[in-house]
Enzyme design. Structure first.
Site, PDB file in Angstrom:
ATOM      1  N   ASP A 438       0.867  -1.186   0.000  1.00  0.00           N
ATOM      2  CA  ASP A 438       0.000   0.000   0.000  1.00  0.00           C
ATOM      3  C   ASP A 438       0.904   1.236   0.000  1.00  0.00           C
ATOM      4  OD1 ASP A 438      -1.729   2.089   0.583  1.00  0.00           O
ATOM      5  OD2 ASP A 438      -2.874   0.965   2.076  1.00  0.00           O
ATOM      6  N   HIS A 439       0.854   1.995  -1.085  1.00  0.00           N
ATOM      7  CA  HIS A 439       1.756   3.136  -1.220  1.00  0.00           C
ATOM      8  C   HIS A 439       1.409   4.279  -0.272  1.00  0.00           C
ATOM      9  CE1 HIS A 439       5.110   5.007  -2.969  1.00  0.00           C
ATOM     10  NE2 HIS A 439       4.932   4.657  -4.227  1.00  0.00           N
ATOM     11  N   ARG A 440       0.254   4.221   0.384  1.00  0.00           N
ATOM     12  CA  ARG A 440      -0.049   5.221   1.409  1.00  0.00           C
ATOM     13  C   ARG A 440       0.831   5.004   2.636  1.00  0.00           C
ATOM     14  NH1 ARG A 440      -6.287   4.150   2.384  1.00  0.00           N
ATOM     15  NH2 ARG A 440      -5.360   2.068   2.550  1.00  0.00           N
TER      16      ARG A 440
END
Length: 468
Positions: A438-440
Site C-alpha cells: 500500500d503506497h499510502r
C-alpha cells in the site's frame, strides 16, 4: 418445555448465513453441544452445536435457504419445566437475536449471552485481550467439549471464581497434538521465554503422566488446493452459480482493496539453492521429517524477521481515526485456494514461532481450509500475508493486498535453470518474489529494502542467525 434456537451472530456482525445441511431430523434426541447443522457465512462453514438437550420438534429452514441472524432455526422439546437461567457475569450480547425477539414480543430488547464458539460482540480495544470472567467456582471435572469448538482466543474454565483467566498460548498443531493425547494445555508449563507452549512441552508432560502419543499421520504437502467446478447437466451450454458465501466475500474484499489502497508491486528473482538444500536436509532428518518444512515455511520465517526491521509493511491505514497503526506483532495470513474460494486464515503471533512451528501451523491452516472448517475468527486481524502461486507452476503475479494490511508477498515456482554463481554459469534453483504494498503506508524504498532482505534470507538462510 418447548425451546426455539435462533441463528446466533456467528462473528464480525454477519447478518445472515446459508444452511448447508441438517445433521438431525424431526424426532431425533440430541444432547447438549451435539452438532445439529452446518451453515455457511460469507467467511466460512460453521458447525452449530445444540444449546439444549431434548427432542427435535421442528426444522424451520431447508438446506440452501438463507437464514437471517435472529430467525428461529430449530425447535426442541426439552422435557423440563422452565427455570430461571444461571447468572453469567459480564456475558457477551448477541444484538441481532435480542432485537429479533423484541420485534416479536414488543418488549424492550434484552441482552443475552453469545453461545460459545459463535463469536462475540466487538470489544472496545483495538487488539482484544484474551480474557473473560467466570461466575463462581467451576469444578475440575467440568465438560469442556464446547470450548474445543470456540475460537482460539476463548478462555479455559478452571477453579478460579470471579477473576480473569487466560487460555494457554500455543499453536494450532500443538493444540491438536495435546487433544490427541487427552492433555489439558492448562496443565502444561511453557519452558520457552516467549511463554508459548510447544510440542516438546506437551511431550515432556506426556512422558511424566504416561500419556501415549498417536501414530504420526502421513505428511501431505500443504498450502493451496483447487477443486474444479462441477459440470452442468448433459446438453447445457452454461452453468449458473449464485454469487454468495466465500466467493462474494472474496470479491467484495478484493474490489475494496483495489479501489482503496494504491497498489505497487515490485519483483525480484533470487537464487534459492541454499534454501532448497536446507529443506532437503531437514526432510532427511528423522526427527523433523514429519513436520514437512518447505519453501513456504522458510519464506514465512524470513518475512517475520524482515517485518521487525521494516515495520511500515506491518502497519494499517485507519482512515476513520486519521492514524497509521503500527503493529508490534505479526498475524501472518496464508492465502489458500479452495473449492469454495480464496480464504486467508492467519497464524497469530507468528514472529514468536520457530521454523518447525511455522511449518506445522501452515499445514494445519491448509488442512482446515481444505475441509471448509476455517472459522471467521481465524481470518480476522491479519497484519501481512503470503500467497504461494508457485504450487500452480506460475513464476510471478501481482497479488492484491488483503484489506486492512499493508502488503502481501507472492512466491513463484522454484525452477532449476542456468544462473550466474561465483563467476560461472551453473544450474541453480531460482524463484521470483512479488511484493504488493500500500503506497499510502510504504514508500518504494521501504518496499524494495524489505523485499531484498527477504530475498537475502532465502538466498543464504544462515543470514537469519544474524537478525533479531
Amino acid at each position: 418445555m418447548a425451546q426455539d434456537f435462533r441463528l446466533p451472530d456467528l462473528g464480525e456482525g454477519l447478518p445472515e448465513a446459508e444452511l448447508v445441511q441438517w445433521l438431525v431430523a424431526v424426532g431425533d434426541t440430541v444432547t447438549l453441544n451435539q452438532t445439529i447443522a452446518e451453515v455457511e457465512t460469507a467467511k466460512a462453514v460453521v458447525e452449530l452445536p445444540s444449546p439444549h438437550a431434548g427432542t427435535v420438534t421442528a426444522l424451520h429452514a431447508a438446506p440452501g435457504d438463507i437464514v437471517a441472524v435472529g430467525s428461529v432455526l430449530i425447535s426442541f422439546d426439552t422435557g423440563v419445566d422452565a427455570a430461571p437461567p444461571a447468572p453469567v457475569a459480564e456475558a457477551e450480547t448477541s444484538v441481532p437475536v435480542a432485537a429479533a425477539r423484541a420485534a416479536e414480543t414488543g418488549e424492550p430488547a434484552k441482552s443475552e449471552p453469545n453461545l460459545v464458539g459463535y463469536g462475540a460482540a466487538p470489544r472496545a480495544s483495538a487488539r482484544p485481550q484474551r480474557r473473560a470472567r467466570v461466575a463462581g467456582p467451576v469444578a475440575a471435572s467440568t465438560d469442556t467439549a464446547v470450548l474445543e469448538a470456540a475460537p482460539h482466543d476463548a478462555i479455559q474454565l478452571g477453579d478460579v471464581g470471579e477473576r480473569p483467566i487466560e487460555r494457554p498460548r500455543s499453536t494450532p498443531p500443538v493444540r491438536k497434538f495435546a487433544k490427541q493425547l487427552g492433555i489439558d494445555l492448562a496443565l502444561v508449563e511453557a519452558t520457552g521465554a516467549s511463554g508459548v507452549i510447544t510440542r516438546s512441552d506437551v511431550e515432556a508432560y506426556a512422558a511424566r503422566t504416561g500419556a501415549v502419543a498417536p501414530e504420526p499421520a502421513a505428511p501431505a504437502e500443504p498450502v493451496e488446493t483447487f477443486e474444479p467446478p462441477r459440470p452442468g447437466a448433459a446438453g447445457e451450454r452454461t452453468t449458473r452459480t449464485p454469487i454468495r458465501g466465500v466467493r462474494r466475500m472474496t470479491a467484495d474484499a478484493m474490489v475494496r482493496s483495489a479501489f482503496t489502497a494504491p497498489h505497487v508491486t515490485t519483483f525480484l528473482t533470487v537464487d534459492v539453492t541454499a534454501t532448497s538444500e536446507l529443506i532437503a536436509s531437514l526432510k532427511d532428518d528423522r526427527e523433523l521429517s514429519e513436520h514437512r518444512i518447505g519453501i513456504m515455511a522458510v519464506a514465512a520465517k524470513a518475512v517475520c524477521l524482515a517485518l521487525a526491521r521494516h515495520p511500515g509493511l506491518n502497519s494499517k491505514w485507519d482512515d476513520d481515526a486519521g492514524e497509521i497503526i503500527e503493529h508490534h506483532f505479526v498475524n501472518l495470513g496464508i492465502a489458500a485456494a479452495t473449492g469454495r474460494g480464496l480464504v486467508v486464515p492467519n497464524i497469530r503471533d507468528a514472529q514468536e514461532l520457530t521454523l518447525v512451528e511455522l511449518a506445522d501451523a501452515i499445514r494445519s491452516l491448509a488442512e482446515t481450509a481444505r475441509a471448509g472448517k476455517t472459522t471467521p475468527a481465524d481470518m480476522m486481524g491479519g497484519t501481512f500475508s503470503i500467497t504461494n502461486v508457485g504450487v500452480f507452476g506460475v513464476d510471478a503475479g501481482t497479488p492484491i493486498i488483503n484489506p486492512g494490511e499493508a502488503g502481501i508477498l507472492a512466491l513463484g515456482a522454484v525452477r532449476r535453470q542456468p544462473w550466474e554463481h561465483r563467476g560461472e554459469i551453473a544450474l541453480r534453483d531460482v524463484m521470483t518474489l512479488a511484493l504488493s504494498f500500500d503506497h499510502r503506508l510504504v514508500d518504494g524504498e521501504q518496499g524494495s529494502r524489505f523485499l531484498v532482505e527477504v530475498a537475502d534470507i532465502l538466498r543464504e538462510p544462515g543470514r537469519a542467525m544474524l537478525l533479531r
